[in-house]
Scaffold this motif. Structure first.
Motif, PDB file in Angstrom:
ATOM      1  N   ARG A   1      12.533   2.502  -6.149  1.00  0.00           N
ATOM      2  CA  ARG A   1      12.196   2.143  -6.891  1.00  0.00           C
ATOM      3  C   ARG A   1      11.513   0.389  -6.316  1.00  0.00           C
ATOM      4  NH1 ARG A   1      13.017  -3.053  -8.819  1.00  0.00           N
ATOM      5  NH2 ARG A   1      15.468  -3.474  -8.601  1.00  0.00           N
ATOM      6  N   LYS A   2      12.628   0.313  -5.743  1.00  0.00           N
ATOM      7  CA  LYS A   2      12.094  -1.339  -4.015  1.00  0.00           C
ATOM      8  C   LYS A   2      11.128  -1.505  -3.386  1.00  0.00           C
ATOM      9  CE  LYS A   2      16.706  -3.428  -4.529  1.00  0.00           C
ATOM     10  NZ  LYS A   2      17.822  -3.597  -3.523  1.00  0.00           N
ATOM     11  N   ILE A   3      10.923   0.743  -2.815  1.00  0.00           N
ATOM     12  CA  ILE A   3       9.898   0.287  -1.901  1.00  0.00           C
ATOM     13  C   ILE A   3       8.193   0.926  -3.049  1.00  0.00           C
ATOM     14  CG2 ILE A   3       9.319   2.010  -0.474  1.00  0.00           C
ATOM     15  CD1 ILE A   3      11.983   3.564   0.126  1.00  0.00           C
ATOM     16  N   GLU A   4       8.385   1.370  -3.742  1.00  0.00           N
ATOM     17  CA  GLU A   4       7.534   1.792  -5.135  1.00  0.00           C
ATOM     18  C   GLU A   4       7.191   0.132  -4.953  1.00  0.00           C
ATOM     19  OE1 GLU A   4       8.089   4.402  -8.004  1.00  0.00           O
ATOM     20  OE2 GLU A   4       7.663   5.990  -6.594  1.00  0.00           O
ATOM     21  N   SER A   5       7.743  -0.820  -5.676  1.00  0.00           N
ATOM     22  CA  SER A   5       7.096  -2.212  -6.001  1.00  0.00           C
ATOM     23  C   SER A   5       6.662  -2.826  -4.581  1.00  0.00           C
ATOM     24  CB  SER A   5       8.869  -2.820  -6.778  1.00  0.00           C
ATOM     25  OG  SER A   5       9.329  -3.507  -5.798  1.00  0.00           O
ATOM     26  N   GLY A   6       7.479  -2.268  -3.741  1.00  0.00           N
ATOM     27  CA  GLY A   6       6.622  -3.322  -2.347  1.00  0.00           C
ATOM     28  C   GLY A   6       8.200  -4.291  -1.742  1.00  0.00           C
TER      29      GLY A   6
ATOM     30  N   ARG B   1       0.791  -1.226  -0.182  1.00  0.00           N
ATOM     31  CA  ARG B   1       0.110   0.424  -0.301  1.00  0.00           C
ATOM     32  C   ARG B   1       0.666   1.221  -0.348  1.00  0.00           C
ATOM     33  NH1 ARG B   1      -3.344  -3.599   3.030  1.00  0.00           N
ATOM     34  NH2 ARG B   1      -3.013  -2.375   5.142  1.00  0.00           N
ATOM     35  N   LEU B   2       1.651   1.277   0.573  1.00  0.00           N
ATOM     36  CA  LEU B   2       3.578   2.196   0.331  1.00  0.00           C
ATOM     37  C   LEU B   2       3.300   2.683  -1.027  1.00  0.00           C
ATOM     38  CD1 LEU B   2       4.780   4.729   1.625  1.00  0.00           C
ATOM     39  CD2 LEU B   2       6.066   2.977   2.271  1.00  0.00           C
ATOM     40  N   GLY B   3       3.517   1.325  -0.892  1.00  0.00           N
ATOM     41  CA  GLY B   3       4.373   1.125  -2.961  1.00  0.00           C
ATOM     42  C   GLY B   3       3.461   2.467  -3.423  1.00  0.00           C
TER      43      GLY B   3
END
Length: 100
Positions: A45-50, A16-18
């Motif tokens: 990128r890693k945060i947005e992709s989860g 959900r954050l990503g």
């Protein structure tokens, strides 16, 4: 130090954050957003992709600041149930919902 596996709830919250950050970033470049926040583009990128489901608080604070998101709004959004989050995404644009 061994890191414990993430719970399903932590994984969902990270997703959900990503999704929130991707929507808030809109057409803005991932590279420029990351550089403005002082994080690497790979981290964003890693945060947005989860893939990073539990990023460090200063990282999220910096990204949220660059995107004009309040931390209260981010916290509220990522802790909603799936039904609540879908209702908000469908019926309320990100800019209106998170600008307060």
């Amino acid at each position: 130090m061994v890191r414990l596996p993430l719970t399903p709830a932590e994984v969902e919250r990270g997703q959900r954050l990503g999704a929130l950050l991707r929507r808030a970033r809109g057409d803005r470049s991932m590279l420029l957003t990351a550089l403005d926040a002082g994080v690497s583009p790979e981290t964003l990128r890693k945060i947005e992709s989860g893939r990073i489901a539990t990023p460090a608080f200063p990282t999220i604070a910096a990204i949220a600041d660059v995107l004009g998101l309040s931390l209260d709004a981010v916290w509220s959004e990522i802790n909603k149930s799936d039904d609540e989050a879908e209702f908000i995404r469908r019926d309320h644009p990100v800019a209106e919902r998170l600008a307060s």
